[in-house]
Design a protein around this motif. Sequence first.
Motif, short mmCIF file in Angstrom:
data_model
loop_
_atom_site.label_atom_id
_atom_site.label_comp_id
_atom_site.label_asym_id
_atom_site.label_seq_id
_atom_site.Cartn_x
_atom_site.Cartn_y
_atom_site.Cartn_z
N MET A 103 33.94 46.27 54.58
CA MET A 103 34.16 47.28 53.58
C MET A 103 33.05 47.65 52.66
SD MET A 103 36.21 49.57 52.39
CE MET A 103 37.96 49.23 52.78
N GLY A 148 39.66 48.48 41.32
CA GLY A 148 40.35 47.32 42.22
C GLY A 148 38.85 46.28 42.75
N GLY A 153 36.61 44.85 46.76
CA GLY A 153 35.89 45.55 45.59
C GLY A 153 34.57 44.62 45.30
N TRP A 170 37.21 48.33 37.48
CA TRP A 170 38.34 48.29 36.73
C TRP A 170 39.49 47.51 37.36
CZ3 TRP A 170 43.22 51.11 37.74
CH2 TRP A 170 43.93 50.92 36.97
N SER A 171 40.06 46.63 36.78
CA SER A 171 41.20 45.74 37.61
C SER A 171 42.50 45.37 36.39
CB SER A 171 40.60 44.47 38.23
OG SER A 171 39.73 43.88 37.26
N ARG A 172 43.24 44.91 36.76
CA ARG A 172 44.36 44.52 35.93
C ARG A 172 44.07 43.45 34.86
NH1 ARG A 172 49.45 42.27 37.92
NH2 ARG A 172 47.98 40.83 38.72
N LEU A 203 41.75 50.16 45.24
CA LEU A 203 43.39 49.44 44.90
C LEU A 203 44.25 49.27 46.11
CD1 LEU A 203 43.51 51.85 41.83
CD2 LEU A 203 43.24 49.39 41.73
N PRO A 204 45.04 48.24 46.01
CA PRO A 204 46.42 48.18 46.79
C PRO A 204 47.22 49.32 46.59
CG PRO A 204 46.53 46.58 45.26
CD PRO A 204 45.22 47.29 44.75
N GLU A 208 52.46 51.40 40.60
CA GLU A 208 51.56 51.74 39.39
C GLU A 208 50.26 52.45 39.88
OE1 GLU A 208 52.21 48.19 39.92
OE2 GLU A 208 54.09 48.98 38.78
N ALA A 230 38.91 54.83 49.56
CA ALA A 230 38.94 53.74 50.88
C ALA A 230 40.05 52.87 50.67
CB ALA A 230 37.76 53.06 51.03
N ASP A 256 38.52 58.13 53.49
CA ASP A 256 38.69 57.45 54.52
C ASP A 256 40.17 57.29 54.88
OD1 ASP A 256 37.78 55.88 56.63
OD2 ASP A 256 38.87 53.88 55.63
N VAL A 257 41.16 57.51 53.53
CA VAL A 257 42.26 57.34 53.56
C VAL A 257 43.14 58.57 53.03
CG1 VAL A 257 42.46 54.65 53.75
CG2 VAL A 257 42.26 56.10 51.45
N VAL A 281 38.80 54.01 58.89
CA VAL A 281 37.98 53.14 59.76
C VAL A 281 37.01 52.33 58.69
CG1 VAL A 281 37.80 54.40 61.93
CG2 VAL A 281 36.01 54.85 60.05
N ALA A 282 37.15 52.42 57.40
CA ALA A 282 36.23 51.82 56.54
C ALA A 282 36.04 50.28 56.83
CB ALA A 282 36.66 51.84 55.17
N ARG A 315 53.49 41.09 41.41
CA ARG A 315 52.25 41.92 41.38
C ARG A 315 52.45 43.21 42.30
NH1 ARG A 315 46.79 38.55 42.76
NH2 ARG A 315 47.95 39.11 44.82
P1 NDP Z 1 42.88 42.21 46.47
O1 NDP Z 1 44.52 42.09 46.44
O2 NDP Z 1 42.06 41.12 46.94
O3 NDP Z 1 42.34 43.26 45.17
C1 NDP Z 1 43.37 44.18 44.74
C2 NDP Z 1 42.55 44.64 43.22
O4 NDP Z 1 43.03 45.73 42.88
C3 NDP Z 1 42.53 43.35 42.31
O5 NDP Z 1 41.27 43.35 41.52
C4 NDP Z 1 43.49 44.05 41.15
O6 NDP Z 1 43.41 43.61 39.96
C5 NDP Z 1 43.41 45.35 41.46
N1 NDP Z 1 44.75 46.15 41.00
C6 NDP Z 1 45.84 46.07 41.53
N2 NDP Z 1 46.84 46.83 41.08
C7 NDP Z 1 46.24 47.19 39.72
C8 NDP Z 1 46.55 48.27 38.85
N3 NDP Z 1 47.72 48.64 38.61
N4 NDP Z 1 45.78 48.46 37.79
C9 NDP Z 1 44.46 47.90 38.04
N5 NDP Z 1 43.74 47.22 38.93
C10 NDP Z 1 44.78 46.87 39.99
O7 NDP Z 1 42.71 43.54 47.84
P2 NDP Z 1 41.54 43.65 48.93
O8 NDP Z 1 40.39 43.89 47.97
O9 NDP Z 1 41.72 42.98 50.03
O10 NDP Z 1 42.11 45.04 49.40
C11 NDP Z 1 42.30 46.17 48.58
C12 NDP Z 1 42.84 47.46 49.27
O11 NDP Z 1 41.95 47.87 50.17
C13 NDP Z 1 44.05 46.85 50.14
O12 NDP Z 1 45.22 46.75 49.40
C14 NDP Z 1 44.15 48.07 51.10
O13 NDP Z 1 45.06 48.94 50.79
C15 NDP Z 1 42.97 48.62 51.20
N6 NDP Z 1 42.04 48.52 52.44
C16 NDP Z 1 41.38 49.65 53.00
C17 NDP Z 1 40.94 49.59 54.43
C18 NDP Z 1 40.41 50.75 54.90
O14 NDP Z 1 39.98 50.52 56.21
N7 NDP Z 1 40.36 51.93 54.38
C19 NDP Z 1 40.93 48.35 55.09
C20 NDP Z 1 41.41 47.14 54.27
C21 NDP Z 1 41.98 47.42 53.03
P3 NDP Z 1 43.74 42.03 39.22
O15 NDP Z 1 42.39 41.22 40.41
O16 NDP Z 1 42.94 41.98 38.14
O17 NDP Z 1 45.06 41.45 39.68
#
Ligand code: NDP
Length: 317
Positions: A103, A148, A153, A170-172, A203-204, A208, A230, A256-257, A281-282, A315
């Motif tokens: 990523m 995220g 991130g 930026w994160s929670r 972000l996931p 929200e 992505a 990518d998405v 494919v990221a 969460r």
């Molecule tokens: P993590 O769970 O490790 O990190 C998620 C981050 O998002 C955290 O920092 C979290 O904050 C933040 N976050 C979640 N909800 C909020 C919100 N409402 N407001 C602000 N910040 C928020 O996930 P990963 O880094 O492992 O993966 C992230 C996403 O990437 C996956 O959920 C997936 O959707 C996507 N992905 C895409 C791929 C692709 O090929 N395009 C491949 C793999 C993943 P905090 O830490 O403060 O809780």
Amino acid sequence: RSRAQVLLLVKSGGEKAVAEWQACFRKADPRIEVRSWADPSVDPADVRYVMVWEPEAGRFPAMSGLRAVFSSAAGVDHITCVPDWPRHLPLIRMGGEETAQRMGEYIAWACLTLLRETRVFALAQAERCWANRESPFSARQRTIGIMGLGNLGQAAARMLQGLNFTVRGWSRGRKDIPGVRSFAGAEELPEFLAGTDILVSLLPSTPETTGLIDAALLARLPAGAGLVSAGRGQHVVEPDLIAALDSGHLSGAVMDVFATEPLPPESPLWTHPKVTVTPHVASQATRQDRAAYVAQAIAAQEAGLPLPNVYDPERGY
Ligand code: NDP
């Protein structure tokens, strides 16, 4: 099956992929017996673990000896949308260094693509046109804002810092990452956006974050900003993005998405002169890397040790 063995049911990458998964798991941990999700000879009561992508409803309830569910990707929304997924068991997101490495590579490439306006050159090349022009900025003059700051991130932040971009996130909750200015929660989002030249969404998918990147959010970015999407397609309101690109407020996007995948042929994103499209494919680690990650987590669960990357329903990710 000997007492030392555990049965893992796999649904990921189609039927043909099962033989490959079997070979990968033999290498990672030969005690794990891998069978196909579609194998009718498997007694559901024998299944200890599943690793799945988009499992269908109706299968989980019969797996009375199940100990954990693995997503074969980083997101779990494709499992939690199944009405009878086993909520009482750990649900584990794919993680590991290789997923983060890949990523990070994608985000670095995407930010450089926007910095160096490579879409312009790709279009010019197709016309045999010598589109000689200066790049207006170097990485030292651009700030990347990552939404995220999780596993992915943070890996992206490190790589972007290596390219001399200024990085903010930026994160929670607030993060303490060397050299990265951290913004937290809805109240700090406007300030985060106002100083972001290239916005990266990692972000996931949660209630929200759905539709978060809309016209109002994009308007808070400085004129000429770029977007890298992505995380998940549900984050971006695609018509709002296209309007911001067409008005000139945004200079480009790498995506990518998408809201609908595969991206439908009629989507204007395919041919937009400011948009670079890649087909989700990221970051996909190799099967061998993912098998090693799952095998390690299974060993931890069998030994009663803590599991990595467990989904937290509070969460939502
Ligand atoms: P993590 O769970 O490790 O990190 C998620 C981050 O998002 C955290 O920092 C979290 O904050 C933040 N976050 C979640 N909800 C909020 C919100 N409402 N407001 C602000 N910040 C928020 O996930 P990963 O880094 O492992 O993966 C992230 C996403 O990437 C996956 O959920 C997936 O959707 C996507 N992905 C895409 C791929 C692709 O090929 N395009 C491949 C793999 C993943 P905090 O830490 O403060 O809780």
